[in-house]
Design a protein around this motif. Structure first.
Motif, short mmCIF file in Angstrom:
data_model
loop_
_atom_site.label_atom_id
_atom_site.label_comp_id
_atom_site.label_asym_id
_atom_site.label_seq_id
_atom_site.Cartn_x
_atom_site.Cartn_y
_atom_site.Cartn_z
N ALA A 296 0.78 -1.44 -0.17
CA ALA A 296 0.00 0.15 -0.03
C ALA A 296 0.93 1.42 -0.10
O ALA A 296 0.74 2.16 -0.90
CB ALA A 296 -0.79 -0.09 1.12
N ALA A 297 1.97 1.14 0.76
CA ALA A 297 2.57 2.55 0.89
C ALA A 297 3.48 2.62 -0.64
O ALA A 297 3.76 3.85 -1.25
CB ALA A 297 4.08 2.14 1.87
N ASP A 298 4.09 1.46 -1.22
CA ASP A 298 4.61 1.58 -2.63
C ASP A 298 3.40 2.12 -3.50
O ASP A 298 3.71 2.81 -4.44
CB ASP A 298 4.92 0.26 -2.94
CG ASP A 298 6.18 -0.28 -2.36
OD1 ASP A 298 6.90 0.58 -1.70
OD2 ASP A 298 6.74 -1.62 -2.29
N ARG A 299 2.33 1.66 -3.38
CA ARG A 299 1.22 2.29 -4.35
C ARG A 299 0.84 3.76 -4.09
O ARG A 299 0.72 4.38 -4.99
CB ARG A 299 -0.04 1.37 -4.42
CG ARG A 299 -1.31 1.82 -5.07
CD ARG A 299 -0.79 1.29 -6.75
NE ARG A 299 -2.06 1.91 -7.42
CZ ARG A 299 -2.01 2.17 -8.41
NH1 ARG A 299 -0.81 2.36 -9.15
NH2 ARG A 299 -3.20 2.58 -9.20
N ALA A 300 0.89 4.02 -2.89
CA ALA A 300 0.56 5.31 -2.54
C ALA A 300 1.93 6.39 -3.09
O ALA A 300 1.37 7.43 -3.49
CB ALA A 300 0.45 5.76 -0.98
N ALA A 301 3.14 5.92 -3.08
CA ALA A 301 4.02 6.65 -3.43
C ALA A 301 3.95 6.80 -5.01
O ALA A 301 4.21 7.87 -5.43
CB ALA A 301 5.46 6.04 -2.98
N GLU A 302 3.36 5.75 -5.56
CA GLU A 302 3.40 5.60 -6.95
C GLU A 302 2.44 6.48 -7.38
O GLU A 302 2.37 7.54 -8.41
CB GLU A 302 3.05 4.35 -7.61
CG GLU A 302 3.13 4.16 -8.90
CD GLU A 302 2.63 2.68 -9.45
OE1 GLU A 302 1.80 2.52 -10.33
OE2 GLU A 302 3.47 1.91 -8.94
N LEU A 303 1.29 6.38 -6.73
CA LEU A 303 0.10 7.58 -7.00
C LEU A 303 0.56 8.80 -6.87
O LEU A 303 -0.12 9.70 -7.48
CB LEU A 303 -1.08 7.06 -6.41
CG LEU A 303 -1.98 5.70 -6.73
CD1 LEU A 303 -2.97 5.57 -5.94
CD2 LEU A 303 -2.45 5.67 -8.28
N GLU B 255 3.37 10.32 -6.87
CA GLU B 255 4.29 10.80 -7.97
C GLU B 255 3.51 11.12 -9.40
O GLU B 255 3.70 12.11 -9.85
CB GLU B 255 5.32 9.59 -8.26
CG GLU B 255 6.27 10.16 -9.50
CD GLU B 255 7.30 9.05 -9.64
OE1 GLU B 255 7.81 9.02 -10.88
OE2 GLU B 255 7.66 8.46 -8.65
N GLN B 256 2.47 10.06 -9.48
CA GLN B 256 1.44 10.26 -10.66
C GLN B 256 0.73 11.83 -10.59
O GLN B 256 0.62 12.44 -11.61
CB GLN B 256 0.76 9.26 -11.18
CG GLN B 256 1.42 8.11 -11.39
CD GLN B 256 0.39 6.78 -11.54
OE1 GLN B 256 -0.83 7.15 -11.34
NE2 GLN B 256 1.03 5.80 -11.99
N SER C 52 1.59 19.19 -12.32
CA SER C 52 2.43 20.02 -12.82
C SER C 52 1.82 20.25 -14.22
O SER C 52 2.22 21.54 -14.77
CB SER C 52 3.90 19.64 -12.83
OG SER C 52 4.77 20.27 -13.56
N GLU C 53 1.69 19.18 -14.97
CA GLU C 53 1.23 19.50 -16.43
C GLU C 53 0.08 20.35 -16.63
O GLU C 53 -0.09 21.14 -17.32
CB GLU C 53 0.97 18.02 -16.94
CG GLU C 53 2.06 17.26 -17.20
CD GLU C 53 1.55 15.84 -17.90
OE1 GLU C 53 0.41 15.48 -17.75
OE2 GLU C 53 2.50 14.80 -17.73
N LEU C 54 -1.08 20.30 -15.58
CA LEU C 54 -2.13 21.16 -15.72
C LEU C 54 -1.89 22.45 -15.33
O LEU C 54 -2.52 23.38 -15.99
CB LEU C 54 -3.30 20.41 -14.84
CG LEU C 54 -4.06 19.15 -15.24
CD1 LEU C 54 -4.75 18.39 -14.04
CD2 LEU C 54 -4.56 19.15 -16.49
N SER C 55 -1.02 22.55 -14.34
CA SER C 55 -0.50 24.19 -14.03
C SER C 55 0.15 24.76 -15.22
O SER C 55 -0.37 25.86 -15.47
CB SER C 55 0.50 24.11 -13.00
OG SER C 55 -0.15 23.55 -11.68
#
Length: 125
Positions: free
Chosen positions: A45-52, A54-55, A61-64
């Motif tokens: 869950a921690a790995d998935r949270a870190a991945e999300l 980052e996404q 950043s792209e939307l900004s």
């Protein structure tokens, strides 16, 4: 009574068997590690949270960047506001900065009042 090391065809069979046992142990160890990693839900869950995270950061950043570009295009297409409007907006912004504590207090009171009214309405229903 010690036995002498086996010789002949049985010796190579035993060495082969020993090698296969060692290889099977190694594979079993890797399988157990993989199963333990899958069973560690908290780490997954921690790995998935870190991945999300980052996404989301990348997407924000792209939307900004897109919003800044769109704002720039809109600003170029709009006529400049008249001087009195600019002056009034500047005075309003300065006043808001100078009285920010009062504005935050008023906003907090408004939200608290809204919540109390909402709670009262729910009790009536």
């Amino acid at each position: 009574m010690t036995q002498s090391p086996p010789s002949g065809p049985n010796a190579s069979d035993r060495e082969q068997l020993g090698h296969e046992v060692e290889q099977a142990r190694h594979e079993l160890g890797r399988t157990v590690e993989a199963l333990a990693a899958k069973a560690d839900v908290k780490a997954r869950a921690a790995d998935r949270a870190a991945e999300l995270k980052e996404q989301v950061g990348t997407r924000v950043s792209e939307l900004s960047d897109d919003v800044r570009a769109a704002a720039h295009v809109v600003q170029e297409k709009l006529p400049a506001p008249p001087a009195p409007v600019r002056d009034m907006a500047g005075r309003g912004a300065r006043s808001a900065r100078e009285h920010s504590t009062l504005l935050f207090a008023a906003a907090g009171a408004a939200v608290a009042g809204w919540l109390l009214l909402r709670r009262r309405d729910r009790r009536r229903s």
